[in-house]
Scaffold this motif. Structure first.
Motif, short mmCIF file in Angstrom:
data_model
loop_
_atom_site.label_atom_id
_atom_site.label_comp_id
_atom_site.label_asym_id
_atom_site.label_seq_id
_atom_site.Cartn_x
_atom_site.Cartn_y
_atom_site.Cartn_z
N THR A 1 0.81 -1.22 0.00
CA THR A 1 0.00 0.00 0.00
C THR A 1 0.84 1.27 0.00
O THR A 1 0.29 2.37 0.11
N SER B 1 2.12 4.37 -1.03
CA SER B 1 1.63 5.23 -2.11
C SER B 1 2.77 5.83 -2.93
O SER B 1 2.66 5.97 -4.15
N LYS C 1 3.99 3.12 -5.27
CA LYS C 1 3.01 2.84 -6.32
C LYS C 1 3.06 3.90 -7.40
O LYS C 1 3.03 3.59 -8.60
N GLU D 1 -2.80 6.15 -11.47
CA GLU D 1 -1.72 6.19 -10.49
C GLU D 1 -0.66 7.21 -10.90
O GLU D 1 -0.10 7.92 -10.05
#
Length: 333
Positions: free
Chosen positions: A229, A231, A234, A312
Motif C-alpha cells: 500500500t 503510495s 506505487k 496512479e
C-alpha cells in the motif's frame, strides 16, 4: 421484511440525484472546510487526509449529499443506510453496519440517511421500505439489499463492494489514523526518524535521474513487495513503467497503427502511453475509455487495467482522474 438478493449488478445512474463528475479538488476543499468546522464543533463528514475512525460513520442529508456522498465516492466506497427512528429492524442493522465499516479501516464510509428528514432522497432512490442499503462508487449507485440480513452475508457483500471499487475504479479508500482522537501532544514537533523504505525509494529516484528505468522499476517493486500500500512506491512504479514502455517507441508508427486499428487494444494502449508522456492526459484517458466501450472480455480488462495504472501516474487527487473514473463507470455498466 425479507432481505433481497445481494447482487452487485444493476448499477443505477445518479444523474437524477446530482451529476457526479465534479472536480475532486472541489471535494477536497469542501471536506477540508467541513473538517475545520468540525474542529469548532460542527460538521460531520470525513476530512481530507487521515481521519479518525469515528469519521467513517456520518449522518448525511439532502443539502450535504453531493459533498459527503457523491464527491467522496471518488475516494472511497460510500455505503448508504436508509433508516428511521421508528424502524425496529433498522435498530438491528445500523449498529452492525457501523461496526463493519470501522473494521474495514478506511476502505468504506457509512452514510446514514434518516428517511423522515430526507423524503426527497428516499423518493429519488425509489425506496419502498426500510432498512434499505445502497453503495455509491465513483458517482454510481449499487443497490445492495433491503431488510435485515445475516452478518456473514453482509460481510461478504461489503467485501465484494471493496473489490469492485479497487479493481474497476482503482479506489482504495482513505487513510485512518486511530490516534487522531487522542489528546494532541508535542510529538509532532519531534524529529521524524527515517522510514523503513527511504533508502530504497531514494535509490529508485537516483536510478530514474540516471535513466536506469529498469533499476528504478525494480527498486519500487522491492518496496511494494514488503508494503503493497506504499503510495510513493506505487506512484513511482507507475511512472517508471510508463517511461520504460515509451522509451523505444516510434511515435509516428504507433499513432498510425492506432488510427488504422481503432478497436485494437494494444494499438490504443500504446498511443495512450504516448499521449500521457506528452502531457495530453485527457486524450489518453478518453482514448482508453472509448476502447473499453468497444472491447470485451480479456481485451477490455487489459485496457481497463492500463487506465487504472495511468490514474496512479497522474494521482488520485487530479480532477481529470475523477472525470475519467466517472466516464469509465458509465461504459462498464
Amino acid at each position: 421484511m425479507q432481505p433481497r438478493n445481494m447482487s452487485m449488478s444493476g448499477v443505477v445512474d445518479l444523474a437524477a440525484v446530482k451529476a457526479a463528475g465534479e472536480a475532486k479538488a472541489k471535494a477536497e476543499q469542501a471536506r477540508a472546510e467541513a473538517a475545520r468546522q468540525a474542529g469548532q464543533g460542527g460538521g460531520s463528514g470525513p476530512a481530507a487526509g487521515a481521519v479518525p475512525p469515528s469519521a467513517l460513520v456520518i449522518d448525511v442529508d439532502e443539502a450535504a449529499f453531493e459533498r459527503d456522498v457523491l464527491q467522496l465516492s471518488a475516494e472511497v466506497p460510500v455505503v448508504l443506510d436508509f433508516w428511521a427512528e421508528w424502524c425496529e429492524p433498522c435498530k438491528q442493522l445500523s449498529p452492525l453496519l457501523e461496526r463493519l465499516t470501522v473494521q474495514a479501516n478506511g476502505r468504506l464510509v457509512l452514510a446514514k440517511v434518516d428517511v423522515d428528514a430526507n423524503q426527497m432522497l428516499m423518493q429519488q432512490f425509489g425506496i419502498q421500505g426500510i432498512p434499505a442499503v445502497f453503495a455509491v462508487v465513483a458517482g454510481q449507485v449499487l443497490p445492495l439489499f433491503q431488510g435485515v440480513a445475516p452478518e456473514q452475508q453482509i460481510r461478504e457483500t461489503l467485501a465484494q463492494l471493496i473489490q469492485v471499487a479497487e479493481e474497476r475504479f482503482g479506489i482504495i479508500g482513505i487513510e485512518v489514523d486511530p490516534n487522531a482522537e487522542a489528546v494532541a501532544t508535542d510529538a509532532a514537533e519531534a524529529e521524524v526518524p527515517a522510514g523503513p523504505y527511504d533508502a530504497l525509494l531514494e535509490a529508485a529516484v537516483v536510478a530514474l535521474d540516471a535513466g536506469d528505468l529498469g533499476g528504478a522499476v525494480q527498486a519500487y517493486k522491492n518496496v511494494l513487495a514488503d508494503d503493497p500500500t506504499n503510495s510513493e512506491a506505487k506512484l513511482g512504479l507507475a511512472q517508471a513503467e510508463l517511461l520504460a514502455r515509451v522509451q523505444h517507441m516510434n511515435p509516428q508508427a504507433v499513432r498510425a497503427a492506432a488510427a488504422e486499428n481503432p478497436r485494437d487494444p494494444a494499438a490504443q494502449i500504446a498511443a495512450a502511453d504516448l499521449d500521457l508522456v506528452g502531457g495530453h492526459v485527457e486524450d489518453a484517458f478518453g482514448r482508453l475509455v472509448d476502447t473499453v466501450r468497444v472491447t470485451f472480455g480479456e481485451e477490455r480488462d487489459s485496457v481497463r487495467l492500463r487506465l487504472l495504472e495511468m490514474f496512479e501516474v497522474i494521482g488520485a487527487d487530479d480532477p481529470r482522474v475523477t472525470a475519467a473514473r466517472t466516464a469509465l463507470a458509465r461504459v462498464l455498466f
